[in-house]
Scaffold this active site. Structure first.
Site, mmCIF file in Angstrom:
data_model
loop_
_atom_site.group_PDB
_atom_site.id
_atom_site.type_symbol
_atom_site.label_atom_id
_atom_site.label_comp_id
_atom_site.label_asym_id
_atom_site.label_seq_id
_atom_site.Cartn_x
_atom_site.Cartn_y
_atom_site.Cartn_z
ATOM 1 N N TYR A 11 0.815 -1.217 0.000
ATOM 2 C CA TYR A 11 0.000 0.000 0.000
ATOM 3 C C TYR A 11 0.854 1.274 0.000
ATOM 4 O O TYR A 11 0.808 2.074 -0.941
ATOM 5 C CB TYR A 11 -0.944 -0.043 1.191
ATOM 6 C CG TYR A 11 -1.789 1.193 1.402
ATOM 7 C CD1 TYR A 11 -2.412 1.830 0.331
ATOM 8 C CD2 TYR A 11 -1.979 1.708 2.680
ATOM 9 C CE1 TYR A 11 -3.207 2.948 0.532
ATOM 10 C CE2 TYR A 11 -2.762 2.817 2.894
ATOM 11 C CZ TYR A 11 -3.378 3.447 1.821
ATOM 12 O OH TYR A 11 -4.148 4.563 2.026
ATOM 13 N N ASN A 32 7.617 -9.950 -1.344
ATOM 14 C CA ASN A 32 7.280 -11.376 -1.452
ATOM 15 C C ASN A 32 5.814 -11.598 -1.811
ATOM 16 O O ASN A 32 5.352 -12.749 -1.869
ATOM 17 C CB ASN A 32 7.638 -12.123 -0.154
ATOM 18 C CG ASN A 32 6.777 -11.708 1.028
ATOM 19 O OD1 ASN A 32 5.914 -10.822 0.927
ATOM 20 N ND2 ASN A 32 7.016 -12.334 2.182
ATOM 21 N N SER A 34 3.157 -11.232 -0.177
ATOM 22 C CA SER A 34 2.309 -11.850 0.841
ATOM 23 C C SER A 34 1.065 -11.013 1.137
ATOM 24 O O SER A 34 0.055 -11.535 1.592
ATOM 25 C CB SER A 34 3.098 -12.067 2.137
ATOM 26 O OG SER A 34 3.503 -10.822 2.685
ATOM 27 N N LYS A 84 1.875 -6.056 9.779
ATOM 28 C CA LYS A 84 1.429 -4.800 10.390
ATOM 29 C C LYS A 84 0.093 -4.827 11.119
ATOM 30 O O LYS A 84 -0.416 -3.766 11.481
ATOM 31 C CB LYS A 84 1.362 -3.725 9.302
ATOM 32 C CG LYS A 84 0.385 -4.035 8.181
ATOM 33 C CD LYS A 84 0.318 -2.912 7.157
ATOM 34 C CE LYS A 84 -0.739 -3.206 6.106
ATOM 35 N NZ LYS A 84 -0.887 -2.099 5.145
ATOM 36 N N SER A 124 6.181 3.656 13.061
ATOM 37 C CA SER A 124 4.766 3.806 13.394
ATOM 38 C C SER A 124 4.595 4.578 14.693
ATOM 39 O O SER A 124 5.447 4.518 15.584
ATOM 40 C CB SER A 124 4.144 2.407 13.551
ATOM 41 O OG SER A 124 2.881 2.473 14.172
ATOM 42 N N TYR A 148 3.439 -6.188 17.544
ATOM 43 C CA TYR A 148 3.686 -5.340 16.374
ATOM 44 C C TYR A 148 4.427 -4.066 16.781
ATOM 45 O O TYR A 148 5.458 -3.717 16.205
ATOM 46 C CB TYR A 148 2.362 -4.973 15.690
ATOM 47 C CG TYR A 148 2.518 -3.833 14.711
ATOM 48 C CD1 TYR A 148 3.180 -4.011 13.504
ATOM 49 C CD2 TYR A 148 2.014 -2.562 15.007
ATOM 50 C CE1 TYR A 148 3.341 -2.969 12.607
ATOM 51 C CE2 TYR A 148 2.172 -1.507 14.118
ATOM 52 C CZ TYR A 148 2.833 -1.724 12.924
ATOM 53 O OH TYR A 148 3.001 -0.678 12.050
ATOM 54 N N LYS A 152 8.431 -2.731 15.925
ATOM 55 C CA LYS A 152 8.805 -1.432 15.364
ATOM 56 C C LYS A 152 9.776 -0.691 16.293
ATOM 57 O O LYS A 152 10.770 -0.107 15.836
ATOM 58 C CB LYS A 152 7.560 -0.581 15.121
ATOM 59 C CG LYS A 152 6.676 -1.060 13.994
ATOM 60 C CD LYS A 152 7.328 -0.873 12.630
ATOM 61 C CE LYS A 152 6.371 -1.177 11.495
ATOM 62 N NZ LYS A 152 6.996 -1.060 10.162
#
Length: 337
Positions: A11, A32, A34, A84, A124, A148, A152
């Site tokens: 994205y 990749n 995914s 993510k 993030s 997550y 980060k």
């Protein structure tokens, strides 16, 4: 400049590829697939009028990364590749640490092997944890409340150590707030697989009649309408932030953390109303209990980005909703992704 984008067909990576190519840079996409689609490569060529090299590979494959960096004469890397979803990270922590942390180590090893020291990292706002004050500036204490976010934060700390070890490193950690929207062409945008984890694509699918109603998690927060407030930023503004970061790193060595946000928040219901206005469609919703770990409000102080990168967000909530709706309609017709 020759620039490698890990997670380049995803994205944010795909939108950044557009901005970089239009600024005259040569882009190599490494992914990749995914959570993305190979057709994005052709869409990017159509948008920019320039073909882009695509390498299918895993971020943990240091050998393939090294070969790719060397073969393409890469001068800088923008690192988007990473899992993510907060909820998924709680269920699959090993997978998240392996992909995000181990993958970054593999990338750093490859960059060291070919003497590349310029890196922009896709970080993030989750690294701030529970807000102690608002708006969040870069001096706010860091913490994390889920795997997550911890991945980060751990990567940021690793990169700080790397930058301290050798003055040739130039590293920017861009702390995103809530990216939404799509490119004006509607050829690329946020296209989640399965049930969307993020608010905007869920709203779009409800407006399109693909889902019955939006779940609003809590309406009793200490916010103007009781629903959660977040700093939503148009993905094209975010993409331009990466170009600005590369320009900054050309003149500044070391490690730098910078917020990319608009500097103000919008509530869930404000987003719903804005989307209804732009699309002309109803977005039914139902109030459900709060989700564990959600905070009432989270938005950025973006002064550092303006001061040091010469960057600020230019697009508003209606722009975000309009481009998302256009992408949703194009997706339904089968003419995108």
């Amino acid at each position: 400049m020759n620039i490698l984008l890990t997670g380049g067909t995803g994205y944010i990576g795909s939108h950044t590829a557009v901005v970089l190519a239009q600024a005259g840079h040569d882009v190599v996409l490494y992914d990749n697939l995914s959570n993305s689609d190979r057709r994005v490569v052709n869409h990017l060529a159509h948008i920019t009028g320039r073909p882009m090299t695509f390498v299918e590979g895993d971020i943990r494959d240091a050998e393939l990364l090294t070969r790719t960096l060397r073969a393409a004469g890469i001068e800088a890397v923008i690192h988007f590749a990473g899992l993510k979803a907060v909820g998924e990270s709680v269920d699959k922590p090993v997978e998240y640490y392996a992909n995000n942390v181990q993958g970054t180590i593999s990338l750093l090893q490859a960059m060291q092997a070919v003497s590349i020291g310029t890196l922009v990292f896709s970080s993030s706002a989750t690294v701030y944890g529970e807000p102690q004050y608002l708006p969040l500036d870069e001096k706010h204490p860091t913490s994390a409340t889920n795997p997550y976010g911890r991945s980060k934060l751990h990567i940021e700390e690793m990169l700080l150590d790397v930058a301290k070890s050798d003055q040739r490193w130039r590293i920017a950690c861009l702390r995103y707030f809530n990216p939404v929207g799509a490119h004006d062409s509607a050829l690329i945008g946020e296209s989640p697989r399965g049930i969307p984890n993020n608010l905007m694509p869920y709203i779009a699918q409800v407006a399109a009649g693909q889902r019955q109603a939006l779940q609003v998690f809590g309406d009793d927060y200490p916010t103007p309408d009781g629903t959660g407030v977040r700093d939503y930023i148009h993905v094209m503004d975010l993409a331009r932030g990466h170009l600005a970061a590369l320009g900054f790193l050309a003149h500044h060595a070391g490690w730098h953390a910078v917020n990319l946000g608009t500097g103000h928040g919008s509530s869930v219901l404000e987003m719903v109303r804005a989307f209804e206005h732009v699309s002309g469609q109803s977005v039914p919703y139902k109030i459900t209990p709060r989700r564990p770990g959600d905070v009432a409000a989270c938005y950025a102080k973006a002064d550092k980005a303006a001061r040091e990168l010469g960057w600020s967000a230019q697009l508003g909530l209606e722009d975000m909703c309009r481009s998302t709706w256009k992408f949703q309609r194009q997706s339904e017709s089968g003419s995108s992704r």
